[in-house]
Design an enzyme around this catalytic site. Sequence first.
Site, PDB file in Angstrom:
ATOM      1  N   HIS A 190       0.829  -1.217   0.000  1.00 52.42           N
ATOM      2  CA  HIS A 190       0.000   0.000   0.000  1.00 52.42           C
ATOM      3  C   HIS A 190       0.858   1.258   0.000  1.00 52.42           C
ATOM      4  O   HIS A 190       0.406   2.323  -0.413  1.00 52.42           O
ATOM      5  CB  HIS A 190      -1.020  -0.040   1.130  1.00 52.42           C
ATOM      6  CG  HIS A 190      -2.147  -0.978   0.829  1.00 52.42           C
ATOM      7  ND1 HIS A 190      -2.197  -2.253   1.322  1.00 52.42           N
ATOM      8  CD2 HIS A 190      -3.205  -0.843  -0.008  1.00 52.42           C
ATOM      9  CE1 HIS A 190      -3.265  -2.857   0.828  1.00 52.42           C
ATOM     10  NE2 HIS A 190      -3.901  -2.036   0.022  1.00 52.42           N
ATOM     11  N   GLU A 432     -10.546 -11.696  -4.375  1.00 51.13           N
ATOM     12  CA  GLU A 432      -9.155 -11.514  -3.955  1.00 51.13           C
ATOM     13  C   GLU A 432      -8.566 -12.782  -3.368  1.00 51.13           C
ATOM     14  O   GLU A 432      -7.382 -12.835  -3.069  1.00 51.13           O
ATOM     15  CB  GLU A 432      -9.056 -10.442  -2.869  1.00 51.13           C
ATOM     16  CG  GLU A 432      -9.710  -9.139  -3.216  1.00 51.13           C
ATOM     17  CD  GLU A 432      -9.352  -8.060  -2.215  1.00 51.13           C
ATOM     18  OE1 GLU A 432      -8.341  -7.382  -2.439  1.00 51.13           O
ATOM     19  OE2 GLU A 432     -10.088  -7.877  -1.233  1.00 51.13           O
ATOM     20  N   ASP A 456      -4.052  -8.897  -4.097  1.00 47.30           N
ATOM     21  CA  ASP A 456      -4.181  -9.974  -3.119  1.00 47.30           C
ATOM     22  C   ASP A 456      -4.365 -11.324  -3.791  1.00 47.30           C
ATOM     23  O   ASP A 456      -3.808 -12.318  -3.339  1.00 47.30           O
ATOM     24  CB  ASP A 456      -5.361  -9.684  -2.181  1.00 47.30           C
ATOM     25  CG  ASP A 456      -4.964  -8.677  -1.117  1.00 47.30           C
ATOM     26  OD1 ASP A 456      -3.880  -8.839  -0.544  1.00 47.30           O
ATOM     27  OD2 ASP A 456      -5.725  -7.724  -0.886  1.00 47.30           O
ATOM     28  N   CYS A 503      -9.487  -4.196 -10.243  1.00 48.49           N
ATOM     29  CA  CYS A 503      -9.063  -2.950  -9.622  1.00 48.49           C
ATOM     30  C   CYS A 503      -7.688  -3.073  -8.967  1.00 48.49           C
ATOM     31  O   CYS A 503      -7.209  -2.133  -8.344  1.00 48.49           O
ATOM     32  CB  CYS A 503     -10.098  -2.459  -8.613  1.00 48.49           C
ATOM     33  SG  CYS A 503     -10.333  -3.612  -7.260  1.00 48.49           S
TER      34      CYS A 503
HETATM   35  C1  PEP Z   1      -6.194  -5.778  -4.452  1.00 52.55           C
HETATM   36  O1  PEP Z   1      -5.944  -6.582  -3.555  1.00 52.55           O
HETATM   37  O2  PEP Z   1      -5.881  -5.953  -5.640  1.00 52.55           O
HETATM   38  C2  PEP Z   1      -6.904  -4.528  -4.129  1.00 52.55           C
HETATM   39  C3  PEP Z   1      -7.328  -3.726  -5.075  1.00 52.55           C
HETATM   40  O3  PEP Z   1      -7.035  -4.204  -2.800  1.00 52.55           O
HETATM   41  P1  PEP Z   1      -5.805  -3.658  -1.930  1.00 52.55           P
HETATM   42  O4  PEP Z   1      -4.641  -3.389  -2.841  1.00 52.55           O
HETATM   43  O5  PEP Z   1      -6.240  -2.433  -1.235  1.00 52.55           O
HETATM   44  O6  PEP Z   1      -5.544  -4.802  -0.995  1.00 52.55           O
HETATM   45 MG    MG Z   2      -6.868  -6.303  -1.649  1.00 48.53          MG
END
Ligand code: PEP
Ligand code: MG
Length: 582
Positions: A190, A432, A456, A503
């Site tokens: 993140h 995910e 994920d 996403c």
């Molecule tokens: C993902 O896991 O691809 C996602 C979009 O969620 P995050 O990156 O916030 O875990």
């Molecule tokens: Mg995620």
Amino acid sequence: MLRGIPVSQGVSHGRVVVLNRSRIVPAKAGFETDDQAGEEARFQTALSETRKQLTAVQERLRDEFGAKESQIFDAHLLVLEDPALMEEVGRQIRDEHHTPEYAFYTASEKYAEALSAVDDSYLSERAADIRDVTQRVLGNLIGQPQRAGVSDLTEPCIVVANDLTPSDTAQLDPAKVLGFVTEVGSRTSHTAILARSLQIPAVLGLGEAIEELKPGQTVLLDGFNGFVIISPSEQTLFEYGQLVERQSSIEESLDEIRTEPAKTLDGHTIILSANIERAGDVEAVRKSGATGVGLFRTEFLFINRSDLPNEEEQFQAYKKVTEYLAPEPVIIRTLDLGGDKLLSHVNVAAEMNPFLGWRAIRLCLEEKDLFRTQLRAILRASAFGDLKIMYPMVSGMEELDAANVLLDECRDQLRAEGFEFAENLEIGVMIETPSAAMIADSLARCVKFFSIGTNDLIQYSLAVDRLNEKIAHLYEPTHPGILRLIKTTVDSGQAQKIWTGVCGEMAGELSMVPLLIGLGVAELSVVPSLVPRVKMLIRSIEMAKARELAEFALNCDSPGEILDRAEALAKAAVPDFFEKTA
Ligand code: PEP
Ligand code: MG
């Protein structure tokens, strides 16, 4: 020249500031009786220095982010006024002739330990405040005030650190931080995601080589290729200057297609939306030419503050985004705390494997009040535009059902209280976990859309920690196992006439775009800064070619071969976007 993992594009040139995050733990030491007055004075000076630094940071945060954000430091300032703590330090200096360092450390640690032993989230938060302030005071006592954190930066620089947490990164001020380099971390952490969102060039996962970077050195940071060049020559600076110019002229030329659809040469339209972390990102979304928001990571409303956002505050944030972008859709993801996004207000014990632990929907289904507050705020905001909701990290049907039960409860309450909300609010799930992909046929009967979180999905399917730079080379989006999970999800969705989006960061990797749409992905959601490039790429390829590529990939065993073919297709369509070296 040092090499790391390029996670956020761009080039920057500036002076290194090393954030030293190691804790100061003073040894037990005393002083001569004659020095008592001097030691007491030294302590008072350190306190007043600390007070000045905290007030300066607080004022800066207030100017930039508003009063709420700056309140964190009220609690810190109060520690310096705490009579019992000061009395104990004074006593140790006076009666036991302990150095102020040792006296302050032991006295404050005693308090912090007592507070954190109580099972109360407010009190454990105070323990963290005390420890934070203690480190500042100790830094001033030992004459190393630069040990302070990211919020103390005063002039534009390149930040070098062992690690930056997502909450550290969220505090970075793009005007002060020209770029950053860390020892650990990788592309889908993140921290990396936020760097791209803030458009701060960043290179992570440098490993031990980071030791080469010293405070005050001038470096060039190449976020395209992952290079950090110490004391760059005039020639290098010139060449990089030209690269930056060429890249910005590409960006300018993309403005022409801002309002055009993301339609392939043979007429297939893809929904191209944006990922955001803060309500204030909506302007960047509109400027990018995206169709609404495909992922609003709401966790960032909760971190870097000393209290939880209440329903009204959340409602205002969700309403702002929804109303501003209406009639375009906004997908709000419910809280995904845990993993690398920790929150001091919610008492989360340290876990061996936080990404496999108490995270996202699992945490929300237990912390029901926290979850209900968010669901109520989202429902209320749904009256102001086309809002949709999605649950993160679902791994089985029970979780979806349980979340929907709470959502229904909130609907009933709001109705009784006379609030308006969209009765037909669409609910989706993120795919995910491998188990979610495998039961996508069942999930598809109960939701209106899927959004694949590849960040994920890849880490869980390939058993590759998304934060660990040592195994970053094993994190392969083109692994046949991943592509089959995506295909299964898309097919299960289509069988129930629901759409599937992506996403995760894979949606913004240019070489992956043709592959994903060839697999039948209908929506891509990417950081606003990447929207124009992804759109241009979609407008420069044929769906027929993308489908051929997907067909090839589904019948190929080698991630490397799939990647080569995918890259070749994207490169042929938009060769300029791939020019990365000076
Ligand atoms: C993902 O896991 O691809 C996602 C979009 O969620 P995050 O990156 O916030 O875990
Ligand atoms: Mg995620």
